[in-house]
Design a protein around this motif. Structure first.
Motif, mmCIF file in Angstrom:
data_model
loop_
_atom_site.group_PDB
_atom_site.id
_atom_site.type_symbol
_atom_site.label_atom_id
_atom_site.label_comp_id
_atom_site.label_asym_id
_atom_site.label_seq_id
_atom_site.Cartn_x
_atom_site.Cartn_y
_atom_site.Cartn_z
ATOM 1 N N LEU A 1 0.825 -1.210 0.000
ATOM 2 C CA LEU A 1 0.000 0.000 0.000
ATOM 3 C C LEU A 1 0.862 1.264 0.000
ATOM 4 N N ALA A 2 1.948 1.238 0.778
ATOM 5 C CA ALA A 2 2.837 2.403 0.804
ATOM 6 C C ALA A 2 3.494 2.609 -0.561
ATOM 7 N N THR A 3 3.874 1.527 -1.222
ATOM 8 C CA THR A 3 4.483 1.632 -2.556
ATOM 9 C C THR A 3 3.474 2.185 -3.557
ATOM 10 N N ALA A 4 2.227 1.703 -3.487
ATOM 11 C CA ALA A 4 1.189 2.204 -4.401
ATOM 12 C C ALA A 4 0.929 3.690 -4.162
ATOM 13 N N HIS A 5 0.984 4.124 -2.899
ATOM 14 C CA HIS A 5 0.770 5.548 -2.604
ATOM 15 C C HIS A 5 1.913 6.388 -3.168
ATOM 16 N N ALA A 6 3.149 5.850 -3.112
ATOM 17 C CA ALA A 6 4.280 6.562 -3.709
ATOM 18 C C ALA A 6 4.124 6.653 -5.231
ATOM 19 N N LYS A 7 3.611 5.584 -5.858
ATOM 20 C CA LYS A 7 3.351 5.633 -7.299
ATOM 21 C C LYS A 7 2.322 6.709 -7.622
ATOM 22 N N MET A 8 1.291 6.792 -6.768
ATOM 23 C CA MET A 8 0.246 7.781 -7.000
ATOM 24 C C MET A 8 0.811 9.196 -6.970
ATOM 25 N N LYS A 9 1.812 9.444 -6.112
ATOM 26 C CA LYS A 9 2.452 10.753 -6.034
ATOM 27 C C LYS A 9 3.594 10.903 -7.051
ATOM 28 N N LEU A 10 3.783 9.894 -7.904
ATOM 29 C CA LEU A 10 4.869 9.873 -8.898
ATOM 30 C C LEU A 10 6.226 10.044 -8.226
ATOM 31 N N SER A 11 6.389 9.413 -7.082
ATOM 32 C CA SER A 11 7.626 9.535 -6.312
ATOM 33 C C SER A 11 8.494 8.302 -6.519
ATOM 34 N N ARG A 12 9.806 8.523 -6.619
ATOM 35 C CA ARG A 12 10.734 7.399 -6.791
ATOM 36 C C ARG A 12 11.100 6.745 -5.469
ATOM 37 N N LYS A 13 10.724 7.363 -4.352
ATOM 38 C CA LYS A 13 11.055 6.851 -3.021
ATOM 39 C C LYS A 13 9.761 6.671 -2.222
ATOM 40 N N VAL A 14 9.702 5.577 -1.455
ATOM 41 C CA VAL A 14 8.592 5.371 -0.530
ATOM 42 C C VAL A 14 8.972 6.042 0.787
ATOM 43 N N THR A 15 8.316 7.153 1.112
ATOM 44 C CA THR A 15 8.676 7.945 2.279
ATOM 45 C C THR A 15 7.813 7.559 3.481
ATOM 46 N N LYS A 16 8.105 8.207 4.610
ATOM 47 C CA LYS A 16 7.333 7.967 5.830
ATOM 48 C C LYS A 16 5.888 8.428 5.658
ATOM 49 N N ALA A 17 5.677 9.497 4.892
ATOM 50 C CA ALA A 17 4.309 9.975 4.640
ATOM 51 C C ALA A 17 3.496 8.919 3.890
ATOM 52 N N ASP A 18 4.123 8.222 2.939
ATOM 53 C CA ASP A 18 3.424 7.142 2.230
ATOM 54 C C ASP A 18 3.054 6.021 3.197
ATOM 55 N N ALA A 19 3.973 5.696 4.103
ATOM 56 C CA ALA A 19 3.684 4.650 5.090
ATOM 57 C C ALA A 19 2.528 5.063 5.995
ATOM 58 N N GLU A 20 2.483 6.334 6.400
ATOM 59 C CA GLU A 20 1.395 6.807 7.260
ATOM 60 C C GLU A 20 0.052 6.724 6.537
ATOM 61 N N ALA A 21 0.041 7.105 5.260
ATOM 62 C CA ALA A 21 -1.208 7.023 4.492
ATOM 63 C C ALA A 21 -1.674 5.571 4.375
ATOM 64 N N ALA A 22 -0.725 4.640 4.159
ATOM 65 C CA ALA A 22 -1.081 3.216 4.078
ATOM 66 C C ALA A 22 -1.620 2.714 5.418
ATOM 67 N N LEU A 23 -1.026 3.186 6.533
ATOM 68 C CA LEU A 23 -1.469 2.730 7.855
ATOM 69 C C LEU A 23 -2.867 3.242 8.181
ATOM 70 N N LYS A 24 -3.201 4.462 7.756
ATOM 71 C CA LYS A 24 -4.557 4.962 7.971
ATOM 72 C C LYS A 24 -5.578 4.074 7.269
ATOM 73 N N LEU A 25 -5.254 3.702 6.031
ATOM 74 C CA LEU A 25 -6.153 2.839 5.268
ATOM 75 C C LEU A 25 -6.261 1.455 5.912
ATOM 76 N N MET A 26 -5.122 0.909 6.357
ATOM 77 C CA MET A 26 -5.127 -0.394 7.020
ATOM 78 C C MET A 26 -5.943 -0.344 8.298
ATOM 79 N N ASN A 27 -5.796 0.742 9.057
ATOM 80 C CA ASN A 27 -6.503 0.861 10.331
ATOM 81 C C ASN A 27 -8.010 0.863 10.107
ATOM 82 N N PHE A 28 -8.446 1.563 9.066
ATOM 83 C CA PHE A 28 -9.881 1.582 8.780
ATOM 84 C C PHE A 28 -10.362 0.212 8.321
ATOM 85 N N ALA A 29 -9.539 -0.484 7.513
ATOM 86 C CA ALA A 29 -9.962 -1.785 6.999
ATOM 87 C C ALA A 29 -10.022 -2.837 8.104
ATOM 88 N N ILE A 30 -9.066 -2.794 9.045
ATOM 89 C CA ILE A 30 -8.998 -3.844 10.069
ATOM 90 C C ILE A 30 -10.024 -3.604 11.172
#
Length: 776
Positions: A608-637
């Motif tokens: 999910l973090a990698t997909a979020h980095a792709k969405m931002k057209l970023s070559r690096k998966v940053t901490k912000a991407d990880a946080e966005a993925a965790l928000k989505l995971m938290n809602f799903a779980i």
């Protein structure tokens, strides 16, 4: 077709001159690589034979020229290396290049192309086993001691007329013949079926297919699920009907070149303006929200699920390690919920936007229909491998509706696809492994038809953990009974029905009417329409812009295939910490989340973090991407996100507090203690860990109980009685149970518990007598 000898020799001389002028380097490389097929570009034939007008005749009537071309290529090869070809061997000729009007799909193969050279594009659905086909048989007569030869030609051969297929057993004098199998000549023979690609098939019609015959070095050059372009001669075979020949002919394609197509053969065309707009939108802070709003604007709400679908279509990074380990990059998602919450409509939206998507239903598909099947050929009776829906959707998305209606045996068949992304077949003497690198999006109803809020999510879903752990995201979609939300949904649906597109404008989702889609520049945003988008309001519906479907497709395609992000150290540390917190929270909680927290969950966060980095057209998966993925995971779980109904309840509580502050001093003194408890509880909830978002604030009992607290009380109380198999319990014990086992809930007062028990008694679920509660 039998061609006169002098015509064949004249053609051969022309082709030898053509090859010596242009293709000598290719023939030398053919000899070095030990191949037996020369690939000729059609454009070179057009250029060389322009004056004699033979170029068009070669395409329209290739049978007249094929044998001469093969003889010329064989002679040119012998001139370079006389020892390369054995006696009787020859170099075959295949074609490639731009066929213009002759580049067709199986649906466009009509009678005008019979006997001509065509290039057919499609997806391989069936492949037969490779069988030897006799070309020349040698027979020995023991009586006379002589050898006799016989050549065999069928309607698929280029040289001469077809011969009979009768195998000789006696010579002209009636002497017995013995076949010398070691001296006979054979060639490899395989049949396959090519079907038009699913994304280009006409809607509402069955996909067309064509049978292809591959011989010699072309056998086993593709497998089921591959997208190919086959160049060959389109021929008609007479159909047999009980001994007589009728007027209906069966057609086949005799291949002379098979080339594998990239999955991106139908990639969109980017204009410079498109690229500028894509980068401009990626730089926006609300890019994620904008894309999710644009996914299915005709569906109200479901913001988090739409965000998950955007990340699913972008996908993570697929990795094949040197030790043979395959790490999947595709994201699997499942939606479980009440009827009429737009689950199927979301699947249709995915079908509309994804470049390659195949739709099935739980009852309408079997295990072998989804993976692969071994079937018997009706004509030859031999076994052949037929690809299923998941193999055909390689590098795409499979949408399975009514997932809960599938049989358990059929559901087990997709386990391997969802994790290892291959389909392994070991049946009827065929052992094969096919690629099925696809994302699975499933929609299902709970085990009782509607979601029972008194049960845990796992018991509502009713699927085994071995299957649930393979889904990266699992969303519980509930039908909320709330007047405010119902009025917004009804207003939204009525606007969609009132909107009329009578001037050929873009529809509600920004899509043009059918058949008018072109590859030129596309509009970025959907034009504002008051009837469609409504007037601006204080809450809920706003006039925020949405992207057109055409531009959204281009954005997703660009981000998915052009961007390959790498994981950074800070993102890795944050993901590791969050995974450890999730494991601890999963072991502490008794009610549990929607998904089991396993090592697959860790890979899910990375994807999910990698997909979020792709969405931002970023070559690096940053901490912000990880946080966005965790928000989505938290809602799903945990399905814990402040819904509109909860927000409204909080506003009502704040209004009550302000009213209490305005009351006389005597009442204020009595409520001071409770208000201080509210303030301290709110402060605690604000400083809580981000993963523990499911802690509602404590509240004073005012005679009414919120729906969320009723649901929590009934779930904890019912679970305690079922677990301990109790028929009755004292009210004091109930207070201890619900306050100790209510995970993250504020404490229930004695008055509140009595009110809840009386409500259950009114519903004929329990009976209260002498300080005890009896289960009815």
């Amino acid at each position: 077709m039998d061609v006169p000898e002098e015509t064949r020799l004249r053609h051969k001389r022309d082709f030898i001159q053509f090859l010596e002028n242009i293709y000598m380097d290719e023939i030398k490389s053919l000899v070095q690589n030990k191949r037996h097929r020369l690939i000729v570009n059609v454009s070179d034939i057009h250029t060389h034979f322009r004056e004699s007008e033979s170029s068009s005749r070669i395409l329209k009537n290739p049978i007249e020229y094929m044998q001469s071309f093969c003889d010329a290529a064989t002679e040119a090869t012998r001139n370079i290396d006389p020892k390369y070809l054995k006696e009787g061997e020859q170099v075959l000729v295949g074609f490639e290049g731009h066929f213009v009007s002759r580049r067709v799909t199986p649906r466009e193969l009509l009678s005008e192309f019979i006997g001509s050279l065509v290039c057919v594009e499609g997806i391989v659905t069936k492949c037969s086993l490779v069988r030897p086909k006799v070309v020349k048989s040698v027979h020995f007569c023991p009586s006379t001691g002589e050898f006799t030869n016989r050549e065999y030609r069928d309607i698929t051969s280029h040289a001469g007329l077809p011969t009979g297929s009768v195998y000789p057993t006696r010579d002209d004098n009636g002497n017995l013949l013995v076949t010398e199998y070691g001296l006979c000549k054979y060639k490899d023979h395989q049949t396959m079926s090519i079907q038009e690609v699913p994304e280009n098939a006409a809607p509402g019609q069955l996909p067309r297919s064509v049978d292809v015959i591959a011989e010699d070095d072309l056998v086993d050059s593709c497998k089921p699920g591959d997208r190919v372009a086959v160049v060959g001669i389109y021929k008609a075979l007479p159909g047999k009907s009980k001994g007589s020949v009728n007027g209906v002919f069966r057609t086949i394609l005799i291949a002379n070149n098979i080339s594998l197509l990239n999955k991106e053969a139908n990639a969109p065309i980017y204009t410079p303006r498109d690229l500028q707009e894509i980068k401009k939108i990626a730089a926006r802070d609300d890019a994620f929200d904008l894309l999710s709003r644009s996914l299915a604007p005709s569906i109200y709400g479901h913001a988090w699920i739409k965000k998950a679908v955007i990340l699913l279509m972008l996908g993570g990074m697929e990795k094949n390690l040197k030790n043979g380990t395959h790490l999947r990059g595709d994201i699997n998602m499942m939606m479980v919920g009440d009827p009429s919450v737009a689950k199927s409509q979301l699947l249709r939206a995915i079908m509309n936007i994804a470049p390659l998507a195949i739709s099935t239903t739980g009852r309408g598909s079997s295990g072998v229909g989804l993976t692969a099947a071994v079937t018997s050929d009706q004509e030859t009776g031999e076994r052949r491998l037929e690809a299923g829906a998941m193999v055909l959707a390689d590098k795409g998305i499979v949408c399975i509706d009514e997932f809960d209606k599938m049989n358990d045996q059929d559901r087990v068949a997709i386990y391997e696809v969802m994790e290892h992304q291959t389909v392994t077949i070991a049946k009827a003497g065929i052992h094969a492994s096919l690629n099925a690198r696809c994302s699975v999006v499933a929609a299902a109803n709970p085990i009782y038809g509607t979601y029972d809020r008194s049960l845990t999510p796992t018991k509502n879903i009713g699927l085994p953990d071995s299957l649930l752990s393979r889904f990266d995201l699992l969303f519980i979609v509930l039908d909320q009974m709330d007047a405010g939300i119902d009025s917004m949904i009804s207003e939204h649906v009525l606007r969609m029905h009132r909107y009329q597109n009578d001037r050929g404008e873009a529809g509600p989702d920004g899509n043009l009417p059918y058949g008018r889609d072109d590859d030129g520049e596309s509009e970025v945003f959907v034009k504002y329409n008051r009837m469609l988008h409504g007037k601006k309001k204080k809450r809920g519906q706003t006039n925020e812009k949405t992207l057109t479907i055409k531009f959204l497709k281009k954005y997703i395609h660009y981000a998915k295939h052009r961007i390959q992000p790498e994981l950074t150290d800070e993102a890795s540390e944050r993901i590791a910490e969050a995974y450890a917190d999730l494991r601890n929270a999963g072991s502490d909680t008794k009610t549990g989340g929607t998904l089991p927290i396993t090592a697959r969950t860790l890979e899910t966060i990375i994807r999910l973090a990698t997909a979020h980095a792709k969405m931002k057209l970023s070559r690096k998966v940053t901490k912000a991407d990880a946080e966005a993925a965790l928000k989505l995971m938290n809602f799903a779980i945990y399905h814990q996100e402040l819904t509109e109904m909860d927000e409204r309840e909080q506003e009502e509580r704040q209004r009550e507090q302000t009213e209490q502050e305005r009351t006389p001093r005597g009442n204020q003194r009595r409520s001071d203690d409770n208000e201080q408890e509210n303030v301290s509880a709110n402060a605690e909830s604000e400083t809580a860990d981000p993963m523990d978002v499911d802690e509602p604030p404590a509240e004073q009992f005012s005679g009414t109980v919120s729906a969320a607290r009723i649901e929590t009380f009934e779930r904890v109380f019912g679970q305690h009685m079922r677990t301990n198999r109790l028929d009755d319990i004292s009210i004091a014990d109930i207070e201890t149970v619900v306050n100790n086992n209510g995970v993250g809930a504020s404490r229930y007062s004695a008055d509140e518990i009595m009110a809840l028990l009386e409500k259950l008694q009114d519903d004929n679920k329990v009976m209260i007598s002498d300080g005890k509660v009896h289960i009815i």
